[in-house]
Design a protein around this motif. Structure first.
Motif, PDB file in Angstrom:
ATOM      1  N   PRO A 143       0.825  -1.207   0.000  1.00 51.98           N
ATOM      2  CA  PRO A 143       0.000   0.000   0.000  1.00 51.98           C
ATOM      3  C   PRO A 143       0.861   1.260   0.000  1.00 51.98           C
ATOM      4  O   PRO A 143       2.008   1.241   0.454  1.00 51.98           O
ATOM      5  N   VAL A 144       0.294   2.339  -0.497  1.00 58.08           N
ATOM      6  CA  VAL A 144       0.903   3.658  -0.341  1.00 58.08           C
ATOM      7  C   VAL A 144       0.672   4.020   1.122  1.00 58.08           C
ATOM      8  O   VAL A 144      -0.477   4.043   1.582  1.00 58.08           O
ATOM      9  N   SER A 145       1.732   4.272   1.846  1.00 53.66           N
ATOM     10  CA  SER A 145       1.586   4.527   3.287  1.00 53.66           C
ATOM     11  C   SER A 145       0.848   5.848   3.525  1.00 53.66           C
ATOM     12  O   SER A 145       0.877   6.757   2.690  1.00 53.66           O
ATOM     13  N   ASP A 146       0.195   5.936   4.679  1.00 50.89           N
ATOM     14  CA  ASP A 146      -0.462   7.189   5.050  1.00 50.89           C
ATOM     15  C   ASP A 146       0.559   8.321   5.105  1.00 50.89           C
ATOM     16  O   ASP A 146       0.257   9.446   4.702  1.00 50.89           O
ATOM     17  N   ALA A 147       1.769   8.040   5.570  1.00 50.79           N
ATOM     18  CA  ALA A 147       2.813   9.072   5.651  1.00 50.79           C
ATOM     19  C   ALA A 147       3.148   9.603   4.259  1.00 50.79           C
ATOM     20  O   ALA A 147       3.231  10.822   4.055  1.00 50.79           O
ATOM     21  N   GLU A 148       3.337   8.709   3.289  1.00 49.55           N
ATOM     22  CA  GLU A 148       3.625   9.129   1.907  1.00 49.55           C
ATOM     23  C   GLU A 148       2.459   9.946   1.349  1.00 49.55           C
ATOM     24  O   GLU A 148       2.653  11.012   0.768  1.00 49.55           O
ATOM     25  N   TYR A 149       1.252   9.414   1.527  1.00 47.60           N
ATOM     26  CA  TYR A 149       0.065  10.039   0.963  1.00 47.60           C
ATOM     27  C   TYR A 149      -0.203  11.403   1.590  1.00 47.60           C
ATOM     28  O   TYR A 149      -0.512  12.367   0.891  1.00 47.60           O
ATOM     29  N   ASN A 150      -0.068  11.488   2.905  1.00 45.24           N
ATOM     30  CA  ASN A 150      -0.386  12.735   3.604  1.00 45.24           C
ATOM     31  C   ASN A 150       0.596  13.859   3.321  1.00 45.24           C
ATOM     32  O   ASN A 150       0.305  15.018   3.605  1.00 45.24           O
ATOM     33  N   GLN A 151       1.748  13.547   2.739  1.00 43.76           N
ATOM     34  CA  GLN A 151       2.720  14.583   2.348  1.00 43.76           C
ATOM     35  C   GLN A 151       2.296  15.316   1.082  1.00 43.76           C
ATOM     36  O   GLN A 151       2.783  16.405   0.816  1.00 43.76           O
ATOM     37  N   LEU A 152       1.417  14.694   0.285  1.00 45.61           N
ATOM     38  CA  LEU A 152       1.041  15.280  -0.994  1.00 45.61           C
ATOM     39  C   LEU A 152       0.247  16.557  -0.794  1.00 45.61           C
ATOM     40  O   LEU A 152      -0.631  16.626   0.066  1.00 45.61           O
ATOM     41  N   SER A 153       0.536  17.550  -1.619  1.00 47.66           N
ATOM     42  CA  SER A 153      -0.141  18.833  -1.541  1.00 47.66           C
ATOM     43  C   SER A 153      -0.459  19.314  -2.937  1.00 47.66           C
ATOM     44  O   SER A 153       0.393  19.264  -3.830  1.00 47.66           O
ATOM     45  N   LYS A 154      -1.668  19.806  -3.130  1.00 46.50           N
ATOM     46  CA  LYS A 154      -2.071  20.311  -4.446  1.00 46.50           C
ATOM     47  C   LYS A 154      -1.221  21.514  -4.869  1.00 46.50           C
ATOM     48  O   LYS A 154      -1.142  21.829  -6.033  1.00 46.50           O
TER      49      LYS A 154
END
Length: 142
Positions: free
Chosen positions: A126-137
């Motif tokens: 899975p894409v980790s929550d840590a990786e995913y939560n770093q994304l910013s529009k």
């Protein structure tokens, strides 16, 4: 209603059913509508929709490829070793054979795309929550 929920649920193609068959390869709730699944055609075509924050695992298309045609909402696409790309309706993504990648909704928006897929998917972590939560529009999406 959540951001872009109407655009996804009332889109050109029906949202389909909850994606229970592949749920173990996704984080969050997704929906799947098979548009072309013909044994005489070497590709499948599906409308895949994601609730806000949902995404698929890292995966590879072996002996094939995947083309994504974004039809609604906002989402992310990322290839291993590259920056994530913000996707909006009208965007097109071509993933070549053997490229590890993932795609899914942004944190605050529904997302849908048509997936044209050939070959065999190899599902990975899975894409980790840590990786995913770093994304910013607001990030640089060049």
């Amino acid at each position: 209603m959540s951001n872009n929920e109407d655009a996804v649920k009332q889109g050109l193609f029906a949202i389909g059913d909850k994606n229970l068959k592949f749920q173990k390869y996704f984080t969050g709730q997704t929906f799947h509508n098979s548009l072309v699944k013909d044994p005489n055609v070497n590709v499948t075509v599906s409308n895949v929709s994601f609730e806000p924050g949902s995404r698929n695992n890292w995966h590879i298309h072996h002996n094939g490829y995947q083309i994504l045609l974004v039809t609604g909402g906002e989402g992310w696409y990322q290839e291993e070793g590259k920056k994530a790309r913000l996707l909006k309706p009208g965007d097109v993504v071509v993933t070549l054979d053997g490229i590890k990648h993932w795609h899914g909704a942004t944190k605050d928006s529904w997302f849908s795309h048509i997936a044209i897929t050939a070959g065999t998917p190899i599902w990975e972590e899975p894409v980790s929550d840590a990786e995913y939560n770093q994304l910013s529009k607001e990030q640089d999406n060049d």
